[in-house]
Design an enzyme around this catalytic site. Structure first.
Site, mmCIF file in Angstrom:
data_model
loop_
_atom_site.group_PDB
_atom_site.id
_atom_site.type_symbol
_atom_site.label_atom_id
_atom_site.label_comp_id
_atom_site.label_asym_id
_atom_site.label_seq_id
_atom_site.Cartn_x
_atom_site.Cartn_y
_atom_site.Cartn_z
ATOM 1 N N LYS A 1 24.088 35.251 40.341
ATOM 2 C CA LYS A 1 23.482 34.334 41.314
ATOM 3 C C LYS A 1 24.141 32.952 41.236
ATOM 4 O O LYS A 1 24.341 32.300 42.257
ATOM 5 C CB LYS A 1 21.972 34.237 41.088
ATOM 6 C CG LYS A 1 21.287 35.568 41.329
ATOM 7 C CD LYS A 1 19.792 35.506 41.226
ATOM 8 C CE LYS A 1 19.199 36.898 41.197
ATOM 9 N NZ LYS A 1 19.420 37.622 39.902
ATOM 10 N N GLY B 1 25.496 35.720 35.509
ATOM 11 C CA GLY B 1 26.104 34.736 36.392
ATOM 12 C C GLY B 1 26.229 35.120 37.854
ATOM 13 O O GLY B 1 26.797 34.367 38.639
ATOM 14 N N CYS C 1 12.997 40.438 38.273
ATOM 15 C CA CYS C 1 13.295 41.773 38.803
ATOM 16 C C CYS C 1 12.260 42.759 38.252
ATOM 17 O O CYS C 1 12.614 43.752 37.626
ATOM 18 C CB CYS C 1 14.713 42.198 38.451
ATOM 19 S SG CYS C 1 15.056 42.195 36.690
ATOM 20 N N ASP D 1 18.252 26.467 25.730
ATOM 21 C CA ASP D 1 16.943 27.066 25.929
ATOM 22 C C ASP D 1 16.332 26.415 27.167
ATOM 23 O O ASP D 1 16.128 25.200 27.195
ATOM 24 C CB ASP D 1 16.071 26.804 24.690
ATOM 25 C CG ASP D 1 14.689 27.424 24.824
ATOM 26 O OD1 ASP D 1 14.364 27.958 25.917
ATOM 27 O OD2 ASP D 1 13.943 27.376 23.831
#
Ligand SMILES: C[S@@+](CC[C@H](N)C(=O)[O-])C[C@H]1O[C@@H](n2cnc3c(N)ncnc32)[C@H](O)[C@@H]1O
Length: 370
Positions: free
Chosen positions: A202, A200, A312, A242
């Site tokens: 961002k 959470g 990332c 999803d």
């Protein structure tokens, strides 16, 4: 008897190796049970994280002087000693003597003899993967995808501890993640969907701009943690969903962020044991998931809105290949990458860990034209 930093470190290394424990979970657990002084806690952290990261290199250093297999705790004691000698440049009398003391009794003679030889014999590394202590496939992939210069530098920087960056609200988050959130460009009142939102970090930054954010994640436990983070913020609803089949209205969002699950090769400095866990098939396997996620995300974007994709990691399979997939769509146009430390890569941008001493990231921003 009170536990010493080296003893605790050896216990942690055993748990990581034997039980597959996560270094960042097992270490605080063990530290929590001791009365170690802050300096010793810091030293134990350096020993556990460093020895775990440099495991392959430490094995090479000691294997030069071994002729037989060892039980895991003895090998871990040797790794611990080799790490202190070679990577912390500690004086041999301290590093060897005190490591021998915490080694299993029956093996102390051997540990002493091997570490003395390690102390007096500088290595000739057989290859970069051994010297930098990564699996071969990680070095091959990063160097193939980024080039030898940038790739090797990224691998070197990810062997150093990460800086700790605290946000104004006290939340600890790497600057790279903060820059990704800023790159979404959310405006007050915007409708924003964050499809892979947990834990959470961002989403909270996006909500702080005054945008109306929906935070979704497929894993109920992670979504639950996020809901408790975001507690009291009615403007930040959390849903378990999803992202490939989001229960959200098509073409209704100003901004959609897909901060996708990825191989994490850009954040290896933060997770000392991760390099030994990720398998070589991960980039290709996750690439397929990422393509499905951006396809679904694209449907949610209103005409004139933005789709933002980030990971990332540093592999082409999870960055430029996802962009190549999106490039087939005529209804989306790439936007220029943000300024600052981002470096253009294809239509997106990459943030190399060495440029601003951050995590490594890839970012792509697209605008929906019709
Ligand atoms: C890189 S993390 C997201 C980090 C988060 N954006 C932040 O800033 O804190 C990726 C997340 O994607 C979630 N995830 C994986 N597959 C997903 C899917 N198919 N749909 C939605 N979320 C998914 C994982 O549970 C994980 O929490």
């Amino acid at each position: 008897m009170t536990v010493t930093a080296r003893q605790l470190s050896l216990d942690a290394l055993d748990r990581i190796e034997r039980d597959g424990a996560y270094a960042n979970l097992v270490l605080p657990e063990l530290l929590g049970r001791t009365g170690l002084a802050p300096r010793d806690r810091h030293f134990a952290t350096e020993l556990v994280y460093g020895t775990t990261r440099m495991r392959r290199a430490c094995d090479y250093l000691v294997d030069r002087f071994l002729t037989r297999d060892l039980e895991p705790r003895v090998r871990n004691a040797l790794r611990l000693g080799a790490y202190q000698l070679h990577f912390l440049s500690m004086a041999p009398h301290a590093a060897v003597g005190e490591t021998v003391e915490v080694a299993p009794k029956a093996a102390r003679g051997l540990v002493n003899a091997v570490l003395r030889r390690v102390a007096s014999a500088p290595p000739t590394w057989p290859d970069d993967a051994t010297r930098l202590s990564y699996p071969d496939w990680v070095v091959d992939t990063v160097v193939d995808d980024l080039g030898a210069g940038d790739g090797m530098r990224a691998l070197e920087v990810m062997n150093t501890p990460p800086p700790v960056t605290e946000r104004e609200d006290g939340y600890v988050q790497d600057l790279a993640s903060q820059w990704v959130a800023a790159a979404v460009g959310a405006q007050p009142g915007d409708r924003v969907a964050d499809l892979c939102a947990a834990p959470g970090g961002k989403a909270l930054l996006l909500a702080a701009t005054g945008a109306r954010v929906v935070a979704a994640d497929i894993r109920p436990r992670r979504a639950g943690l996020m809901a408790s983070n975001a507690l009291g913020r009615a403007e930040l609803p959390v849903i378990v969903a999803d992202g490939v089949h989001p229960p959200l209205r098509p073409r209704s969002f100003d901004r959609v962020l897909v901060d996708a699950p990825c191989s994490g090769l850009g954040v290896l400095r933060r997770r000392p044991d991760a390099r030994w866990r990720i398998d070589a098939d991960a980039p290709a396997r996750l690439g397929a998931v990422q393509r499905a996620l951006v396809d679904a995300a694209a449907e949610l974007v209103r005409p004139g809105g933005r789709l933002v994709y980030s990971v990332c990691t540093l592999t082409d399979a999870e960055s430029v290949a996802v962009d190549d997939h999106l490039a087939d769509r005529a209804d989306f146009t790439a936007e220029p990458p943000p300024d600052g430390p981002w470096r253009p890569r294809g239509r997106g941008a990459v943030l190399l860990p060495q440029v601003a001493d951050t995590d490594g990231m890839y970012l792509l921003r697209l605008r929906r034209d019709g």
